[in-house]
Design a protein around this motif. Structure first.
Motif, mmCIF file in Angstrom:
data_model
loop_
_atom_site.group_PDB
_atom_site.id
_atom_site.type_symbol
_atom_site.label_atom_id
_atom_site.label_comp_id
_atom_site.label_asym_id
_atom_site.label_seq_id
_atom_site.Cartn_x
_atom_site.Cartn_y
_atom_site.Cartn_z
ATOM 1 N N GLU A 1 0.802 -1.226 0.000
ATOM 2 C CA GLU A 1 0.000 0.000 0.000
ATOM 3 C C GLU A 1 0.835 1.276 0.000
ATOM 4 O OE1 GLU A 1 -3.299 0.017 2.713
ATOM 5 O OE2 GLU A 1 -3.584 -2.149 2.514
ATOM 6 N N GLY A 2 2.159 1.118 0.076
ATOM 7 C CA GLY A 2 3.033 2.284 0.028
ATOM 8 C C GLY A 2 3.031 3.124 1.292
ATOM 9 N N LEU A 3 2.603 2.539 2.436
ATOM 10 C CA LEU A 3 2.594 3.299 3.689
ATOM 11 C C LEU A 3 4.022 3.520 4.180
ATOM 12 C CD1 LEU A 3 -0.297 1.770 5.857
ATOM 13 C CD2 LEU A 3 -0.365 3.731 4.327
ATOM 14 N N GLU A 4 4.207 4.616 4.906
ATOM 15 C CA GLU A 4 5.478 4.849 5.595
ATOM 16 C C GLU A 4 5.511 3.947 6.832
ATOM 17 O OE1 GLU A 4 7.883 6.699 4.343
ATOM 18 O OE2 GLU A 4 6.597 7.219 2.654
ATOM 19 N N TYR A 5 6.690 3.760 7.415
ATOM 20 C CA TYR A 5 6.844 2.813 8.521
ATOM 21 C C TYR A 5 5.970 3.128 9.719
ATOM 22 C CZ TYR A 5 10.860 0.480 6.324
ATOM 23 O OH TYR A 5 11.663 -0.248 5.484
ATOM 24 N N GLY A 6 5.927 4.400 10.143
ATOM 25 C CA GLY A 6 5.141 4.772 11.328
ATOM 26 C C GLY A 6 3.666 4.433 11.177
ATOM 27 N N PRO A 7 3.001 4.953 10.135
ATOM 28 C CA PRO A 7 1.589 4.620 9.924
ATOM 29 C C PRO A 7 1.360 3.119 9.719
ATOM 30 C CG PRO A 7 2.196 6.529 8.608
ATOM 31 C CD PRO A 7 3.463 6.001 9.222
ATOM 32 N N ASP B 1 14.279 -0.786 11.942
ATOM 33 C CA ASP B 1 15.190 -1.796 11.393
ATOM 34 C C ASP B 1 14.509 -3.158 11.316
ATOM 35 O OD1 ASP B 1 17.184 0.089 11.105
ATOM 36 O OD2 ASP B 1 18.227 -0.452 12.956
ATOM 37 N N GLU B 2 13.691 -3.465 12.342
ATOM 38 C CA GLU B 2 12.966 -4.742 12.338
ATOM 39 C C GLU B 2 11.926 -4.779 11.223
ATOM 40 O OE1 GLU B 2 13.018 -6.038 17.025
ATOM 41 O OE2 GLU B 2 11.982 -4.178 16.509
ATOM 42 N N VAL B 3 11.252 -3.652 11.004
ATOM 43 C CA VAL B 3 10.278 -3.583 9.913
ATOM 44 C C VAL B 3 10.998 -3.689 8.573
ATOM 45 C CG1 VAL B 3 8.517 -2.164 8.760
ATOM 46 C CG2 VAL B 3 8.598 -2.254 11.263
ATOM 47 N N GLU B 4 12.119 -3.000 8.443
ATOM 48 C CA GLU B 4 12.863 -3.050 7.172
ATOM 49 C C GLU B 4 13.311 -4.469 6.850
ATOM 50 O OE1 GLU B 4 16.987 -1.562 5.213
ATOM 51 O OE2 GLU B 4 15.922 -0.050 6.380
#
Length: 199
Positions: free
Chosen positions: A20-26, A47-50
């Motif tokens: 969906e192209g969301l940024e990490y925070g949202p 880093d864990e999300v990446e």
């Protein structure tokens, strides 16, 4: 908090980032809601999300993502050349290699005068939208956002030009938690594009 819950949140967030192209925070906040977890649940770090984003791309997008990333890097290069007077540096997913066609491009400009970049866009008759975004130290920074056509992708991509003071350039190149250069200048991006071409 157990690591399996954190990993589950990171994986759910990664899917939202890629699909969906969301940024990490949202994406992390929405992952909490999607998983039915309390808003007070501890979140994974970026880093864990990446790491989960990289795994997701390798599993589901390996055939399309490299071409999409190249197209975004070429578009970033075009804008960096256009704004070369303001010492542009590209960061985020486009620099780190996790961008897809849904990703926006983030370019930091380091200006002697904060209004000079805006004046340059006006002089070139570029439509832009000024807004405030979170900068690389967590502070609010002015961004000049434009919709740029990517011929390779056949669609418009959000390009965000973040305006910093020239003094901020020193801190901008400190290695991140993984020891990587967090952003690259024009020469570094050109080298990256060239090295990818040889693969």
């Amino acid at each position: 908090m157990d690591t399996s819950t954190k990993r589950e949140i990171a994986a759910a967030a990664a899917r939202l980032v890629v699909e969906e192209g969301l940024e990490y925070g949202p994406a992390k906040r929405r992952a909490l809601r999607d998983l039915g977890l309390s808003s007070r649940t501890a979140l994974p770090n970026n880093d864990e999300v990446e790491a989960e984003v990289r795994d997701y791309i390798a599993l589901y997008c390996a055939d399309t993502q490299p071409q999409e990333l190249r197209a975004l890097r070429l578009l970033a290069l075009e804008w960096m050349e256009r704004m070369a007077a303001f010492r542009p540096h590209v960061g985020g997913a486009v620099w780190h290699g996790t961008a897809t066609r849904l990703s926006d491009i983030y370019i930091q400009l380091f200006c002697d005068d904060s209004k000079s970049a805006e004046i340059a866009l006006i002089d070139h008759h570029v439509d832009y939208e000024p807004r405030m975004v979170t900068g690389f130290h967590g502070e609010q920074v002015e961004a000049l956002s434009v919709h740029a056509a990517s011929r390779a992708l056949g669609e418009e991509i959000g390009v965000h030009l973040l305006v910093y003071d020239l003094d901020d350039l020193r801190g901008a190149l400190r290695p991140d938690a993984q020891g990587r250069t967090p952003r690259g200048d024009l020469a570094a991006l050109r080298r990256l594009i060239e090295s990818e071409k040889d693969k």
